[in-house]
Design a protein around this motif. Structure first.
Motif, PDB file in Angstrom:
ATOM      1  N   ASP A   4       0.802  -1.113  -0.094  1.00 34.94           N
ATOM      2  CA  ASP A   4       0.010   0.028   0.116  1.00 34.94           C
ATOM      3  C   ASP A   4       0.760   1.189  -0.022  1.00 34.94           C
ATOM      4  OD1 ASP A   4      -2.186  -1.462   0.022  1.00 34.94           O
ATOM      5  OD2 ASP A   4      -2.806  -1.283   2.201  1.00 34.94           O
ATOM      6  N   LEU A   5       2.105   1.110   0.707  1.00 31.84           N
ATOM      7  CA  LEU A   5       2.832   2.379   0.897  1.00 31.84           C
ATOM      8  C   LEU A   5       3.572   2.526  -0.620  1.00 31.84           C
ATOM      9  CD1 LEU A   5       4.582   1.984   4.427  1.00 31.84           C
ATOM     10  CD2 LEU A   5       3.208   4.052   3.546  1.00 31.84           C
ATOM     11  N   ALA A   6       3.810   1.439  -1.176  1.00 30.46           N
ATOM     12  CA  ALA A   6       4.296   1.618  -2.504  1.00 30.46           C
ATOM     13  C   ALA A   6       3.513   2.308  -3.564  1.00 30.46           C
ATOM     14  CB  ALA A   6       5.009   0.127  -3.078  1.00 30.46           C
ATOM     15  N   HIS A   7       2.244   1.905  -3.377  1.00 29.80           N
ATOM     16  CA  HIS A   7       1.299   2.348  -4.332  1.00 29.80           C
ATOM     17  C   HIS A   7       0.900   3.934  -4.021  1.00 29.80           C
ATOM     18  CE1 HIS A   7      -2.311   2.767  -6.955  1.00 29.80           C
ATOM     19  NE2 HIS A   7      -3.057   3.208  -5.636  1.00 29.80           N
ATOM     20  N   LYS A   8       1.022   4.336  -2.700  1.00 29.73           N
ATOM     21  CA  LYS A   8       0.810   5.765  -2.235  1.00 29.73           C
ATOM     22  C   LYS A   8       1.970   6.749  -2.930  1.00 29.73           C
ATOM     23  CE  LYS A   8       0.543   8.462   1.757  1.00 29.73           C
ATOM     24  NZ  LYS A   8       0.766   8.485   3.326  1.00 29.73           N
ATOM     25  N   TYR A   9       3.108   5.864  -2.964  1.00 28.95           N
ATOM     26  CA  TYR A   9       4.308   6.807  -3.406  1.00 28.95           C
ATOM     27  C   TYR A   9       4.442   6.659  -4.775  1.00 28.95           C
ATOM     28  CZ  TYR A   9       4.801   8.662   1.294  1.00 28.95           C
ATOM     29  OH  TYR A   9       4.676   9.217   2.498  1.00 28.95           O
ATOM     30  N   GLY A  10       3.770   6.031  -5.660  1.00 28.23           N
ATOM     31  CA  GLY A  10       3.680   5.910  -7.139  1.00 28.23           C
ATOM     32  C   GLY A  10       4.795   4.905  -7.535  1.00 28.23           C
ATOM     33  N   MET A  11       4.800   3.744  -6.815  1.00 24.97           N
ATOM     34  CA  MET A  11       6.055   2.833  -7.092  1.00 24.97           C
ATOM     35  C   MET A  11       5.213   1.361  -7.310  1.00 24.97           C
ATOM     36  SD  MET A  11       8.822   3.371  -4.128  1.00 24.97           S
ATOM     37  CE  MET A  11       8.998   5.079  -3.579  1.00 24.97           C
ATOM     38  N   LYS A  12       5.931   0.809  -8.168  1.00 23.97           N
ATOM     39  CA  LYS A  12       5.399  -0.900  -8.634  1.00 23.97           C
ATOM     40  C   LYS A  12       6.148  -1.633  -7.683  1.00 23.97           C
ATOM     41  CE  LYS A  12       2.273   0.134 -11.427  1.00 23.97           C
ATOM     42  NZ  LYS A  12       0.666  -0.278 -11.177  1.00 23.97           N
ATOM     43  N   ALA A  13       5.514  -2.810  -7.270  1.00 29.40           N
ATOM     44  CA  ALA A  13       6.433  -3.763  -6.423  1.00 29.40           C
ATOM     45  C   ALA A  13       6.341  -5.175  -7.274  1.00 29.40           C
ATOM     46  CB  ALA A  13       5.486  -3.952  -5.232  1.00 29.40           C
ATOM     47  N   LEU A  14       7.626  -5.747  -7.093  1.00 26.32           N
ATOM     48  CA  LEU A  14       7.689  -7.203  -7.766  1.00 26.32           C
ATOM     49  C   LEU A  14       7.514  -8.090  -6.354  1.00 26.32           C
ATOM     50  CD1 LEU A  14       8.457  -9.382  -9.855  1.00 26.32           C
ATOM     51  CD2 LEU A  14      10.856  -8.658  -9.245  1.00 26.32           C
ATOM     52  N   LEU A  15       6.851  -9.055  -6.256  1.00 27.90           N
ATOM     53  CA  LEU A  15       6.817 -10.048  -5.177  1.00 27.90           C
ATOM     54  C   LEU A  15       7.911 -11.091  -5.690  1.00 27.90           C
ATOM     55  CD1 LEU A  15       2.970 -10.632  -4.604  1.00 27.90           C
ATOM     56  CD2 LEU A  15       4.584  -9.187  -3.220  1.00 27.90           C
ATOM     57  N   ASP A  16       8.856 -11.179  -4.576  1.00 31.60           N
ATOM     58  CA  ASP A  16       9.864 -12.067  -4.883  1.00 31.60           C
ATOM     59  C   ASP A  16       9.839 -13.334  -3.731  1.00 31.60           C
ATOM     60  OD1 ASP A  16      12.602 -13.438  -5.028  1.00 31.60           O
ATOM     61  OD2 ASP A  16      13.195 -11.645  -3.522  1.00 31.60           O
ATOM     62  N   LEU A  17       9.598 -14.527  -4.372  1.00 38.86           N
ATOM     63  CA  LEU A  17       9.693 -15.549  -3.161  1.00 38.86           C
ATOM     64  C   LEU A  17      11.186 -15.929  -3.083  1.00 38.86           C
ATOM     65  CD1 LEU A  17       7.917 -17.322  -1.560  1.00 38.86           C
ATOM     66  CD2 LEU A  17       8.116 -19.284  -3.534  1.00 38.86           C
ATOM     67  N   HIS A  18      11.717 -15.443  -1.831  1.00 42.53           N
ATOM     68  CA  HIS A  18      12.984 -15.498  -1.556  1.00 42.53           C
ATOM     69  C   HIS A  18      13.531 -16.526  -0.738  1.00 42.53           C
ATOM     70  CE1 HIS A  18      16.327 -12.098  -1.925  1.00 42.53           C
ATOM     71  NE2 HIS A  18      16.733 -12.848  -0.963  1.00 42.53           N
ATOM     72  N   GLY A  19      12.571 -17.255   0.072  1.00 41.78           N
ATOM     73  CA  GLY A  19      12.856 -18.520   0.739  1.00 41.78           C
ATOM     74  C   GLY A  19      11.988 -19.669   0.726  1.00 41.78           C
ATOM     75  N   VAL A  20      12.236 -20.932   0.328  1.00 36.61           N
ATOM     76  CA  VAL A  20      11.385 -21.996   0.452  1.00 36.61           C
ATOM     77  C   VAL A  20      11.672 -23.256   1.178  1.00 36.61           C
ATOM     78  CG1 VAL A  20      10.578 -21.350  -1.986  1.00 36.61           C
ATOM     79  CG2 VAL A  20      12.505 -22.747  -1.765  1.00 36.61           C
ATOM     80  N   ARG A  21      10.969 -24.126   1.362  1.00 37.26           N
ATOM     81  CA  ARG A  21      11.132 -25.127   2.269  1.00 37.26           C
ATOM     82  C   ARG A  21      12.337 -25.994   1.838  1.00 37.26           C
ATOM     83  NH1 ARG A  21       6.494 -29.423   2.866  1.00 37.26           N
ATOM     84  NH2 ARG A  21       5.700 -27.877   4.386  1.00 37.26           N
ATOM     85  N   GLU A  22      13.224 -26.037   2.884  1.00 34.74           N
ATOM     86  CA  GLU A  22      14.595 -26.934   2.659  1.00 34.74           C
ATOM     87  C   GLU A  22      15.525 -26.045   2.067  1.00 34.74           C
ATOM     88  OE1 GLU A  22      14.547 -31.219   3.382  1.00 34.74           O
ATOM     89  OE2 GLU A  22      12.658 -30.991   2.420  1.00 34.74           O
ATOM     90  N   SER A  23      15.259 -24.842   1.503  1.00 31.10           N
ATOM     91  CA  SER A  23      16.434 -23.699   0.906  1.00 31.10           C
ATOM     92  C   SER A  23      16.650 -24.323  -0.416  1.00 31.10           C
ATOM     93  CB  SER A  23      17.423 -23.949   1.828  1.00 31.10           C
ATOM     94  OG  SER A  23      18.509 -23.152   1.185  1.00 31.10           O
ATOM     95  N   GLN A  24      16.429 -23.431  -1.553  1.00 26.61           N
ATOM     96  CA  GLN A  24      16.979 -23.639  -2.710  1.00 26.61           C
ATOM     97  C   GLN A  24      18.243 -23.513  -3.073  1.00 26.61           C
ATOM     98  OE1 GLN A  24      15.339 -21.051  -1.294  1.00 26.61           O
ATOM     99  NE2 GLN A  24      15.664 -18.950  -2.597  1.00 26.61           N
ATOM    100  N   ASN A  25      19.032 -22.757  -2.140  1.00 28.25           N
ATOM    101  CA  ASN A  25      20.506 -22.572  -2.356  1.00 28.25           C
ATOM    102  C   ASN A  25      21.456 -22.652  -1.254  1.00 28.25           C
ATOM    103  OD1 ASN A  25      19.951 -20.135  -0.730  1.00 28.25           O
ATOM    104  ND2 ASN A  25      19.589 -18.784  -2.674  1.00 28.25           N
ATOM    105  N   GLY A  26      20.917 -22.951   0.044  1.00 29.57           N
ATOM    106  CA  GLY A  26      21.775 -23.054   1.195  1.00 29.57           C
ATOM    107  C   GLY A  26      22.289 -22.099   1.715  1.00 29.57           C
TER     108      GLY A  26
END
Length: 230
Positions: free
Chosen positions: A52-74
């Motif tokens: 909501d803050l991103a929208h308020k200040y005129g920004m777009k947002a990318l949702l990034d799944l950064h962590g997953v079960r048992e880790s994709q990279n360690g």
């Protein structure tokens, strides 16, 4: 959480004419499991506050799944740091000090079991992959109509030894799941630390809104000209 990212932060970004932000999230926020159960209550409300803050200040947002079960990279930034070995005298420490090494003994387990002696993934954990697809479906359903969100990164930085076939299959399935729910979103895939045209050239050709993302972590490598990555 409320103090970690504040409206003042967005006001400052707006002042510097920043027009987009990448928001990292963990799968445990959407489908808690193991040690995360009851530890992330309120996280989705905080995520919406940030969007909501991103929208308020005129920004777009990318949702990034950064962590997953048992880790994709360690890596610790995936939410889990498997394996470490105590050692002495790394180059940056004074002689006699004790520290640990982590990167040399990484043990990511999301996509499958990696046998370090054979230096290959010996089994694929399809249940983990299915779980991640379910999480991505829930993320998309929750935020497909949010005016700030322009796209999805289905997985941050799967490590370079990830078997490319199952990884590409995951990218395909996640793309289809996202497009069924949010056909207007962009889809940004990590190159898995392998910026190789031979691996990615032509992949998903003809599919709209697909992007390959390369992360140039020059803090951990000698500075190089851009042409080396093209």
């Amino acid at each position: 959480w409320a103090a970690w990212i504040t409206e003042a932060d967005f006001a400052k970004l707006h002042k510097y004419k920043v027009n987009a932000v990448r928001v990292p999230v963990g799968d445990w926020m959407f489908k808690p499991y193991g040690p995360y159960v009851n530890c992330t209550e309120g996280a989705l409300e905080e995520l919406k506050r940030v969007l909501d803050l991103a929208h308020k200040y005129g920004m777009k947002a990318l949702l990034d799944l950064h962590g997953v079960r048992e880790s994709q990279n360690g890596f610790d930034n995936s939410g889990m740091m498997h394996n470490l070995e105590w050692t002495e005298v790394p180059a940056w420490l004074t002689s006699g000090q004790v520290s640990f090494t982590h990167w040399a003994v990484l043990q990511p387990g999301w996509l499958g079991y990696f046998d370090r002696k054979q230096w290959r993934t010996t089994s694929i954990r399809w249940k983990n992959i299915d779980h991640t697809i379910d999480v991505l479906c829930e993320m998309t359903e929750l935020f497909k109509d949010h005016p700030a969100v322009f796209g999805l990164q289905p997985l941050n930085e799967p490590w370079q030894e990830t078997p490319i076939g199952p990884l590409k299959r995951f990218y395909w399935e996640a793309y289809k799941a996202m497009k069924r729910r949010a056909p207007h979103w962009k889809y940004i895939m990590s190159d898995s630390f392998r910026p190789d045209v031979g691996l990615w050239g032509g992949f998903m050709a003809g599919c709209p809104d697909t992007i390959i993302s390369t992360h140039l972590h020059q803090a951990w490598m000698p500075a190089q000209p851009a042409i080396n990555f093209m």
